[in-house]
Design an enzyme around this catalytic site. Structure first.
Site, PDB file in Angstrom:
ATOM      1  N   ASP A   7       0.880  -1.163   0.000  1.00  0.00           N
ATOM      2  CA  ASP A   7       0.000   0.000   0.000  1.00  0.00           C
ATOM      3  C   ASP A   7       0.927   1.224   0.000  1.00  0.00           C
ATOM      4  OD1 ASP A   7      -2.411   1.565   0.566  1.00  0.00           O
ATOM      5  OD2 ASP A   7      -1.519   1.821   2.546  1.00  0.00           O
ATOM      6  N   LEU A   8       0.426   2.377  -0.399  1.00  0.00           N
ATOM      7  CA  LEU A   8       1.307   3.555  -0.444  1.00  0.00           C
ATOM      8  C   LEU A   8       1.163   4.434   0.806  1.00  0.00           C
ATOM      9  CD1 LEU A   8       3.247   5.448  -2.024  1.00  0.00           C
ATOM     10  CD2 LEU A   8       1.224   6.509  -3.014  1.00  0.00           C
ATOM     11  N   ASP A   9      -0.003   5.094   0.908  1.00  0.00           N
ATOM     12  CA  ASP A   9      -0.208   6.065   1.991  1.00  0.00           C
ATOM     13  C   ASP A   9      -0.214   5.377   3.353  1.00  0.00           C
ATOM     14  OD1 ASP A   9      -0.537   8.219   0.202  1.00  0.00           O
ATOM     15  OD2 ASP A   9      -2.610   7.678  -0.138  1.00  0.00           O
ATOM     16  N   THR A  15       1.924  10.071   4.038  1.00  0.00           N
ATOM     17  CA  THR A  15       0.951  10.998   3.454  1.00  0.00           C
ATOM     18  C   THR A  15      -0.375  10.980   4.205  1.00  0.00           C
ATOM     19  OG1 THR A  15       0.574   9.229   1.908  1.00  0.00           O
ATOM     20  CG2 THR A  15       1.681  11.176   1.047  1.00  0.00           C
ATOM     21  N   TRP A  23      -8.726  16.883   4.345  1.00  0.00           N
ATOM     22  CA  TRP A  23     -10.159  16.620   4.569  1.00  0.00           C
ATOM     23  C   TRP A  23     -10.691  17.526   5.678  1.00  0.00           C
ATOM     24  CZ3 TRP A  23     -12.838  14.866   0.937  1.00  0.00           C
ATOM     25  CH2 TRP A  23     -12.516  13.731   0.193  1.00  0.00           C
ATOM     26  N   LEU A  42     -11.382   6.609   7.090  1.00  0.00           N
ATOM     27  CA  LEU A  42     -11.164   7.060   5.708  1.00  0.00           C
ATOM     28  C   LEU A  42      -9.922   6.431   5.079  1.00  0.00           C
ATOM     29  CD1 LEU A  42     -11.758  10.919   6.145  1.00  0.00           C
ATOM     30  CD2 LEU A  42     -13.457   9.137   5.692  1.00  0.00           C
ATOM     31  N   LYS A  43      -9.072   5.859   5.910  1.00  0.00           N
ATOM     32  CA  LYS A  43      -7.797   5.330   5.397  1.00  0.00           C
ATOM     33  C   LYS A  43      -8.026   4.195   4.392  1.00  0.00           C
ATOM     34  CE  LYS A  43      -4.627   6.691   9.007  1.00  0.00           C
ATOM     35  NZ  LYS A  43      -3.759   6.249  10.112  1.00  0.00           N
ATOM     36  N   GLY A  44      -7.354   4.291   3.260  1.00  0.00           N
ATOM     37  CA  GLY A  44      -7.457   3.260   2.228  1.00  0.00           C
ATOM     38  C   GLY A  44      -8.715   3.367   1.390  1.00  0.00           C
ATOM     39  N   SER A  50     -14.665   8.592   0.572  1.00  0.00           N
ATOM     40  CA  SER A  50     -14.286   9.353   1.768  1.00  0.00           C
ATOM     41  C   SER A  50     -15.181  10.578   1.898  1.00  0.00           C
ATOM     42  CB  SER A  50     -12.823   9.812   1.681  1.00  0.00           C
ATOM     43  OG  SER A  50     -11.959   8.720   1.590  1.00  0.00           O
ATOM     44  N   LYS A  74     -10.668  19.314  -2.025  1.00  0.00           N
ATOM     45  CA  LYS A  74      -9.840  18.535  -1.079  1.00  0.00           C
ATOM     46  C   LYS A  74      -8.541  18.112  -1.765  1.00  0.00           C
ATOM     47  CE  LYS A  74      -8.121  14.570   0.651  1.00  0.00           C
ATOM     48  NZ  LYS A  74      -7.440  13.466  -0.019  1.00  0.00           N
ATOM     49  N   SER A 112      -2.436   0.849  -4.517  1.00  0.00           N
ATOM     50  CA  SER A 112      -2.947   2.000  -3.759  1.00  0.00           C
ATOM     51  C   SER A 112      -4.286   2.488  -4.310  1.00  0.00           C
ATOM     52  CB  SER A 112      -1.921   3.138  -3.852  1.00  0.00           C
ATOM     53  OG  SER A 112      -2.460   4.343  -3.371  1.00  0.00           O
ATOM     54  N   ALA A 113      -5.114   2.998  -3.406  1.00  0.00           N
ATOM     55  CA  ALA A 113      -6.387   3.599  -3.823  1.00  0.00           C
ATOM     56  C   ALA A 113      -6.177   5.006  -4.368  1.00  0.00           C
ATOM     57  CB  ALA A 113      -7.330   3.647  -2.630  1.00  0.00           C
ATOM     58  N   SER A 114      -4.987   5.551  -4.171  1.00  0.00           N
ATOM     59  CA  SER A 114      -4.754   6.961  -4.503  1.00  0.00           C
ATOM     60  C   SER A 114      -4.571   7.208  -6.001  1.00  0.00           C
ATOM     61  CB  SER A 114      -3.522   7.473  -3.769  1.00  0.00           C
ATOM     62  OG  SER A 114      -3.253   8.794  -4.178  1.00  0.00           O
ATOM     63  N   LYS A 115      -5.188   8.272  -6.498  1.00  0.00           N
ATOM     64  CA  LYS A 115      -4.983   8.682  -7.886  1.00  0.00           C
ATOM     65  C   LYS A 115      -3.706   9.502  -8.018  1.00  0.00           C
ATOM     66  CE  LYS A 115      -9.704   8.327  -9.392  1.00  0.00           C
ATOM     67  NZ  LYS A 115     -10.913   8.913  -9.913  1.00  0.00           N
ATOM     68  N   LYS A 143     -10.835  -0.498  -2.131  1.00  0.00           N
ATOM     69  CA  LYS A 143     -10.706  -1.381  -0.975  1.00  0.00           C
ATOM     70  C   LYS A 143     -11.929  -1.147  -0.067  1.00  0.00           C
ATOM     71  CE  LYS A 143      -5.727  -0.526  -1.217  1.00  0.00           C
ATOM     72  NZ  LYS A 143      -4.572   0.158  -0.631  1.00  0.00           N
ATOM     73  N   GLU A 167      -0.129  -3.388   4.535  1.00  0.00           N
ATOM     74  CA  GLU A 167      -1.264  -2.439   4.579  1.00  0.00           C
ATOM     75  C   GLU A 167      -1.398  -1.759   5.937  1.00  0.00           C
ATOM     76  OE1 GLU A 167      -3.897  -0.794   3.766  1.00  0.00           O
ATOM     77  OE2 GLU A 167      -4.067  -1.243   1.652  1.00  0.00           O
ATOM     78  N   ASP A 168      -1.828  -0.497   5.930  1.00  0.00           N
ATOM     79  CA  ASP A 168      -2.029   0.211   7.209  1.00  0.00           C
ATOM     80  C   ASP A 168      -3.503   0.486   7.502  1.00  0.00           C
ATOM     81  OD1 ASP A 168      -2.401   2.207   5.220  1.00  0.00           O
ATOM     82  OD2 ASP A 168      -2.081   3.745   6.740  1.00  0.00           O
TER      83      ASP A 168
HETATM   84  P1  B16 Z   1      -6.435  10.251  -3.611  1.00  0.00           P
HETATM   85  P2  B16 Z   1      -3.637   4.063  -0.043  1.00  0.00           P
HETATM   86  C1  B16 Z   1      -5.521   5.960  -0.090  1.00  0.00           C
HETATM   87  O1  B16 Z   1      -4.245   5.529  -0.405  1.00  0.00           O
HETATM   88  C2  B16 Z   1      -5.547   6.756   1.208  1.00  0.00           C
HETATM   89  O2  B16 Z   1      -5.259   5.918   2.305  1.00  0.00           O
HETATM   90  C3  B16 Z   1      -6.906   7.366   1.408  1.00  0.00           C
HETATM   91  O3  B16 Z   1      -6.914   8.140   2.589  1.00  0.00           O
HETATM   92  C4  B16 Z   1      -7.247   8.237   0.184  1.00  0.00           C
HETATM   93  O4  B16 Z   1      -8.538   8.786   0.304  1.00  0.00           O
HETATM   94  C5  B16 Z   1      -7.166   7.379  -1.079  1.00  0.00           C
HETATM   95  O5  B16 Z   1      -5.877   6.815  -1.174  1.00  0.00           O
HETATM   96  C6  B16 Z   1      -7.446   8.168  -2.328  1.00  0.00           C
HETATM   97  O6  B16 Z   1      -6.427   9.096  -2.500  1.00  0.00           O
HETATM   98  O7  B16 Z   1      -7.417  11.280  -3.178  1.00  0.00           O
HETATM   99  O8  B16 Z   1      -5.008  10.711  -3.631  1.00  0.00           O
HETATM  100  O9  B16 Z   1      -6.845   9.604  -4.921  1.00  0.00           O
HETATM  101  O10 B16 Z   1      -3.576   4.009   1.452  1.00  0.00           O
HETATM  102  O11 B16 Z   1      -4.561   3.048  -0.680  1.00  0.00           O
HETATM  103  O12 B16 Z   1      -2.279   4.113  -0.702  1.00  0.00           O
HETATM  104 MG    MG Z   2      -2.775   3.219   3.362  1.00  0.00          MG
END
Ligand code: B16
Ligand code: MG
Length: 212
Positions: A7-9, A15, A23, A42-44, A50, A74, A112-115, A143, A167-168
């Site tokens: 996982d990233l964040d 981050t 947020w 909200l994590k992940g 979120s 945000k 990662s869920a992050s864009k 996730k 994963e965190d």
């Molecule tokens: P973004 P991960 C997740 O990353 C974060 O934990 C989560 O807090 C965030 O809302 C999500 O990415 C989307 O991120 O807004 O940058 O697309 O933990 O899956 O690496």
């Molecule tokens: Mg994470």
């Protein structure tokens, strides 16, 4: 051969605090506050999911266009903080763990869920450790759905049973288990197969599922 999916964040880079601050800034603009306990939920979780949770907390109803605009607000709050990131924001022990894993020729991916994943991996100079990066731009289900990890395994050409996920977030541990992978919780995550407090002092060889 087993592989690692990170996982990233909150696992590779710090981050999670920037997501929280960004947020919170939006919530305050909308007239209410959120604390760290709520932030854990909200994590992940994807950006739009979120936002839905936050609006529910603030008892706010809005049109789809308004929601998209708040999500963008945000993200701008978040990116303003992230732009200043450097290699120094990689979490303790991570660089040594990635380096040793590379020497051991362990296939590695980010899930990662992050864009914003690629931008963050580039700013923190760790992108080249990963053969595969699957992020919020390539998946349709966030996730705890296992899609992100299953796609990472498929792209690494590994069977899910041979993948170890770090994963965190609770949603991420659920996703890893649903994918049939071995889940290592970074932090206090009771559903994980195993928990670590961080990567400092950790040896990648301990996590290899089959001898190389
Ligand atoms: P973004 P991960 C997740 O990353 C974060 O934990 C989560 O807090 C965030 O809302 C999500 O990415 C989307 O991120 O807004 O940058 O697309 O933990 O899956 O690496
Ligand atoms: Mg994470």
């Amino acid at each position: 051969m087993s592989g690692f999916i990170f996982d990233l964040d909150g696992v590779l880079v710090d981050t999670a605090k920037f997501h929280f601050e960004a947020w919170r800034e939006l919530a305050r603009d909308l007239g209410f506050d959120m604390d760290e306990t709520f932030n854990e939920t909200l994590k992940g979780v994807s950006r739009m999911e979120s936002l839905e949770k936050i609006l529910q907390k603030g008892n706010i109803d809005a049109s789809s266009d308004q929601k998209l605009s708040w999500a963008e607000q945000k993200n701008q709050n978040y990116l303003a903080r992230v732009q200043k990131m450097t290699k120094a924001d990689v979490l303790p022990g991570v660089l040594a763990f990635l380096e040793k894993s590379k020497q051991l020729k362990i296939p590695m991916a980010v899930g990662s869920a992050s864009k914003n994943a690629v931008a963050i991996l580039t700013l923190t100079e760790i992108k080249d450790y990963f053969q595969v990066i699957i992020d919020g731009n390539q998946i349709s289900k966030g996730k705890p759905d296992p899609e992100v990890f299953l796609l990472a395994a498929k792209t690494l050409q590994l069977s899910p049973a041979l993948c170890v996920v770090f994963e965190d977030a609770e949603a991420g541990i659920e996703a890893a288990l649903a994918a049939g992978m071995y889940a290592v919780g970074v932090g206090d995550l009771e559903k994980a197969d195993e928990m670590i407090s961080g990567f400092e002092g950790q040896d990648p060889e301990q996590f290899i599922l089959d001898p190389l």
